[in-house]
Design a protein around this motif. Structure first.
Motif, PDB file in Angstrom:
ATOM      1  N   ASN A 122      34.005  48.606  41.287  1.00 30.58           N
ATOM      2  CA  ASN A 122      33.581  48.227  42.725  1.00 30.58           C
ATOM      3  C   ASN A 122      34.024  47.256  43.376  1.00 30.58           C
ATOM      4  O   ASN A 122      33.509  46.731  44.511  1.00 30.58           O
ATOM      5  N   GLY A 123      35.183  46.430  42.771  1.00 28.98           N
ATOM      6  CA  GLY A 123      35.586  45.155  43.478  1.00 28.98           C
ATOM      7  C   GLY A 123      34.855  44.136  43.393  1.00 28.98           C
ATOM      8  O   GLY A 123      35.166  42.966  43.934  1.00 28.98           O
ATOM      9  N   GLY A 124      34.017  43.726  42.283  1.00 31.71           N
ATOM     10  CA  GLY A 124      33.213  42.806  42.117  1.00 31.71           C
ATOM     11  C   GLY A 124      34.299  41.562  41.590  1.00 31.71           C
ATOM     12  O   GLY A 124      35.033  41.977  40.810  1.00 31.71           O
ATOM     13  N   ARG A 125      33.420  40.403  41.664  1.00 38.43           N
ATOM     14  CA  ARG A 125      34.190  39.065  41.037  1.00 38.43           C
ATOM     15  C   ARG A 125      33.884  39.202  39.824  1.00 38.43           C
ATOM     16  O   ARG A 125      32.962  39.613  38.930  1.00 38.43           O
ATOM     17  N   SER A 126      34.576  38.153  38.939  1.00 36.76           N
ATOM     18  CA  SER A 126      34.470  37.889  37.380  1.00 36.76           C
ATOM     19  C   SER A 126      33.123  37.520  37.143  1.00 36.76           C
ATOM     20  O   SER A 126      32.787  36.587  38.000  1.00 36.76           O
ATOM     21  N   ALA A 127      32.479  37.799  36.149  1.00 32.29           N
ATOM     22  CA  ALA A 127      31.183  37.419  35.822  1.00 32.29           C
ATOM     23  C   ALA A 127      31.477  35.797  34.965  1.00 32.29           C
ATOM     24  O   ALA A 127      32.263  35.654  34.707  1.00 32.29           O
ATOM     25  N   SER A 128      30.241  35.362  34.916  1.00 30.82           N
ATOM     26  CA  SER A 128      30.110  34.056  34.360  1.00 30.82           C
ATOM     27  C   SER A 128      30.487  33.991  32.889  1.00 30.82           C
ATOM     28  O   SER A 128      29.957  34.698  32.098  1.00 30.82           O
ATOM     29  N   LYS A 129      31.657  33.286  32.482  1.00 36.77           N
ATOM     30  CA  LYS A 129      32.165  33.241  31.287  1.00 36.77           C
ATOM     31  C   LYS A 129      30.893  32.791  30.383  1.00 36.77           C
ATOM     32  O   LYS A 129      30.586  33.276  29.044  1.00 36.77           O
ATOM     33  N   GLU A 130      30.285  31.717  30.647  1.00 36.70           N
ATOM     34  CA  GLU A 130      29.319  30.932  29.860  1.00 36.70           C
ATOM     35  C   GLU A 130      27.890  31.725  29.540  1.00 36.70           C
ATOM     36  O   GLU A 130      27.564  31.944  28.409  1.00 36.70           O
ATOM     37  N   HIS A 131      27.769  32.496  30.474  1.00 38.06           N
ATOM     38  CA  HIS A 131      26.535  33.507  30.517  1.00 38.06           C
ATOM     39  C   HIS A 131      26.658  34.503  29.411  1.00 38.06           C
ATOM     40  O   HIS A 131      25.904  34.827  28.449  1.00 38.06           O
ATOM     41  N   TYR A 132      27.762  35.121  29.409  1.00 41.21           N
ATOM     42  CA  TYR A 132      28.170  36.173  28.679  1.00 41.21           C
ATOM     43  C   TYR A 132      28.631  35.798  27.263  1.00 41.21           C
ATOM     44  O   TYR A 132      28.278  36.535  26.250  1.00 41.21           O
ATOM     45  N   GLU A 133      29.322  34.603  27.060  1.00 39.83           N
ATOM     46  CA  GLU A 133      29.361  34.196  25.693  1.00 39.83           C
ATOM     47  C   GLU A 133      28.167  33.715  24.931  1.00 39.83           C
ATOM     48  O   GLU A 133      27.930  34.166  23.726  1.00 39.83           O
TER      49      GLU A 133
END
Length: 734
Positions: free
Chosen positions: A607-618
């Motif tokens: 849907n064209g969204g921005r990249s998610a937080s690496k720290e949160h997903y790690e």
């Protein structure tokens, strides 16, 4: 690099040799040097100089200046005197400490343990090394307790009670005040919360009962005890189930209009015969046909869990905490409430279901000509069990292996036989390519039990993966790899967006070397150096050579120990075992939380969204990896419990077996007939004094030089089956 001089190596003094060796390792702190490499770097050409270097490196390793990586290689020891890691408590008092970033245990005497408990995160100081004594550590701080609840059996006295804990978790029994018993009686299994930890003033552990699980020995009680022991939930929270009950299962016309419609395409699920949560389905139809040239459209349809489970909702928070479903021998502890996993999301036959799908266009050689990702609606035509598909494949001339799968005749026998035969042929092509590219071939058998209505095991047997299982496996691997590549490779010149990957590092070089040394006893070879592909091909050659041999199981086990554990991370390093540069988990969101995370991120990026937080997903990846390991430990414990329960009916009986494990305290033996494993204690080997040869996985008699090696056939007698301790004891048959 430090270089010695060719001239004068004969005249090198010990002090000079210490100096040039120290320089070599300090200038290359991250490198491991074999003896040959050391000799070459320092230009040591004479035998006395080489022997002097070996003696000094041994002393340096003893003094902890160097780490001995294998019998013939060393590296600089970068660990300091103060380290952090995990404390491992043993019932015999031989406790150990596993430093962060290492799997090598360091001995901790009970007097130096500071009352640390099994699994506690601790800080230690290395103790001064006594001459010719092993390395020792002293616990100086307990950073974090592993848990504050424990499971065990209650013993209620007149004025007080105590809990005898399962396993080796506590060094002492837990004292419980009478008013904190919650109605518990002697013999009950209970969950106890610790209210007072041991200290210098008091060694007592004090607790209070938070739940009574039932009578010791009852099946439900014991299965719940295994879950509670690992801190896993054995009950589903009511408010989460109520939230699931409020979810509307119907699919609106508006929702269908937003999706690709696959309801008229031949689609089916293939799962274990007792499965209820069908989270993946395959569809197939001809996309293009031009004489012999045929293109197939194969859809890998995955239950669209994230459509129903919204991020941050009460159901999502519970699923995130659990991170995985747990599969005990006689039950599944689902990650999602039953209404979702077995009804709303499950891809049941003849019901319209929402999916997230990877649609492939494949030619007859299983080359991907095109693919796309889409939210879909499907209607499964048939629910297959693996055994049914296997039977249909065999009826139509398909057998295990890589032979030509398509039958010569045009008549197909069985439901959707033609589609299944085509999918099987494509799966075999995919598998062949995977191994050609360097995937490691491990087809391990799994121990299973037939269980009666009371939960008692009536039969133990091994289940091996057949063509039907491999068919599903290959298409799931293809889908997982493809969506991972679509994000991981990114657009040219752009940074790849955040995604949880399933990563698998290269094998441990020390353990690979030990494997190489071990298999020489059986006349086999394996490469331990070279490129990733060379090593994996050599491992596959070894697996082919041992297939069907007496030593197969034991060599596969030692090879598996050399492998690193796969885990989740947003920092991609590829998947060594599968030989994929990019790999993720997309195909099982009903039972794995990382798959739900991947679904949400893929939808966001579509849907064209921005990249998610690496720290949160790690953080979520680390939690998911931890929970996966805990679930596996619980599953293993349930197998062990059922194994001991099953063998309790065979006390005194003799069986043919083979040695499946060797330790300093005895021999593990696996019965050939039913694959149950027990231990022969070393004190029961009373014909000699036996010493443990760790490098060669054997016990050697000091006087008569009798040897017990991994893989050796032996005849055993079942001596004891302690169900409470989940311990099976054998003795050698006379």
């Amino acid at each position: 690099m430090a270089k010695g001089k060719n001239k004068g190596t004969k005249r090198l003094t010990k002090n000079k040799m210490v100096e040039i060796l120290s320089a070599l390792f300090q200038q290359n702190p991250n490198e491991t040097f074999t003896l040959k490499q050391v000799f070459k770097q320092l230009r040591l050409t004479t035998h006395p100089a080489k022997m002097l270097a070996i003696d000094i490196m041994e002393e340096m390793a003893w003094d902890d200046f160097l780490s001995k990586v294998s019998e013939h290689s060393y590296r600089l020891n970068l660990q300091g005197q103060v380290m952090e890691g995990v404390f491992i408590r043993k019932a015999n008092g031989k406790n150990s400490f596993i430093p962060d970033g290492s799997d090598k245990p360091i001995f901790v005497a009970e007097r130096n343990s500071m009352f640390a408990l099994n699994g506690d995160r601790v800080k230690v100081t290395m103790m001064a090394r006594r001459e010719r004594h092993i390395k020792e550590a002293m616990v100086t701080e307990i950073i974090k307790r592993a848990r504050d609840q424990v499971v065990g059996r209650l013993n209620v006295e007149r004025d007080f009670a105590f809990l005898i804990s399962d396993g080796n978790f506590f060094v002492h029994d837990v004292f419980i005040p009478k008013k904190k018993l919650k109605g518990g009686k002697t013999g009950d299994k209970a969950v106890v919360k610790i209210t007072q930890w041991p200290s210098a003033e008091s060694k007592n552990i004090v607790g209070e009962v938070v739940d009574i699980l039932g009578k010791t020995g009852e099946n439900n009680t014991e299965m719940h005890a295994i879950l509670a022991q690992y801190g896993l939930p054995y009950k589903y929270p009511k408010q989460v189930e109520e939230a699931a009950n409020r979810i509307e299962p119907g699919i609106t016309e508006q929702e269908i209009a937003r999706r690709e419609d696959f309801r008229e395409v031949t689609t089916f699920t293939i799962d274990p015969h007792d499965a209820k949560d069908f989270d993946d389905a395959l569809s197939i139809r001809v996309a293009e046909e031009n004489g012999r040239h045929i293109l197939y459209e194969v859809g890998v349809h995955i239950a669209d869990v994230s459509h129903y489970v919204k991020e941050g909702s009460i159901i999502d928070r519970e699923a995130q905490k659990r991170a995985t479903s747990v599969y005990l021998v006689d039950r599944t502890i689902p990650m999602l409430p039953e209404r979702l996993c077995n009804f709303i999301c499950s891809l049941r036959p003849d019901e319209e279901k929402l999916c997230y799908s990877v649609i492939f266009i494949l030619d007859g050689e299983a080359n991907v000509k095109d693919w796309h990702l889409a939210h879909t609606v499907i209607r499964s035509n048939r629910r297959f069990a693996y055994e049914e598909v296997q039977q249909i494949l065999e009826q139509n001339g398909v057998v295990d292996g890589t032979g030509e799968p398509a039958p010569a005749k045009k008549e197909y026998k069985g439901d959707f036989a033609r589609e299944l035969v085509v999918l099987d042929a494509l799966a075999k092509k995919l598998r062949e390519k995977r191994f050609k590219n360097g995937a490691v071939k491990f087809d391990r058998e799994e121990l299973h039990f037939d269980i009666d209505e009371k939960g008692k095991p009536t039969r133990a047997y091994f289940k091996k993966s057949k063509d039907a299982n491999k068919l599903i496996e290959e298409f799931m691997l293809l889908a997982n790899r493809t969506v991972a590549e679509s994000i991981g490779k990114g657009q040219k010149g752009q940074k790849a967006k955040t995604l949880p990957y399933r990563i698998h590092d290269q094998p441990d070089p020390t353990k690979l070397e030990r494997l190489r040394q071990f298999i020489t006893h059986f006349g086999y070879k394996v490469k331990t150096t070279g490129s990733k592909r060379e090593i994996s091909r050599s491992l596959n050659k070894l697996m082919d050579e041992v297939n069907g041999k007496r030593e197969q199981n034991v060599i596969e086990s030692v090879a598996l120990r050399a492998m690193m554990k796969a885990k989740y991370s947003v920092y991609n390093i590829g998947h060594y075992g599968l030989a994929f540069d990019y790999y993720t988990h997309f195909t099982s969101p009903i039972r794995r939380y990382p798959d739900t995370m991947v679904h949400r991120l893929l939808t966001r990026y579509q849907n064209g969204g921005r990249s998610a937080s690496k720290e949160h997903y790690e953080e979520l990846c680390e939690h998911s990896s931890d929970m996966e390991q805990i679930a596996q430990n619980a599953e293993r414990d349930s197998i062990k419990y059922k194994m001991v329960e099953f063998m309790a009916d065979f006390i005194g009986e003799e069986f043919d077996a083979h040695i499946s494990g060797i330790t300093a305290y005895g021999i593990y033996a696996e019965i050939d007939e039913n694959h149950c494993e027990g231990m022969i204690q070393i004190h029961d080997l009373d014909d000699d004094y036996y010493e443990f040869d760790e490098n060669n996985y054997q016990l050697v008699g000091r006087r008569h030089h009798n040897k017990y090696m991994l893989g050796d056939p032996i005849r055993i007698q079942v001596a004891k089956a302690n169900i409470e301790k989940r311990q099976l004891d054998f003795v050698l048959a006379q």
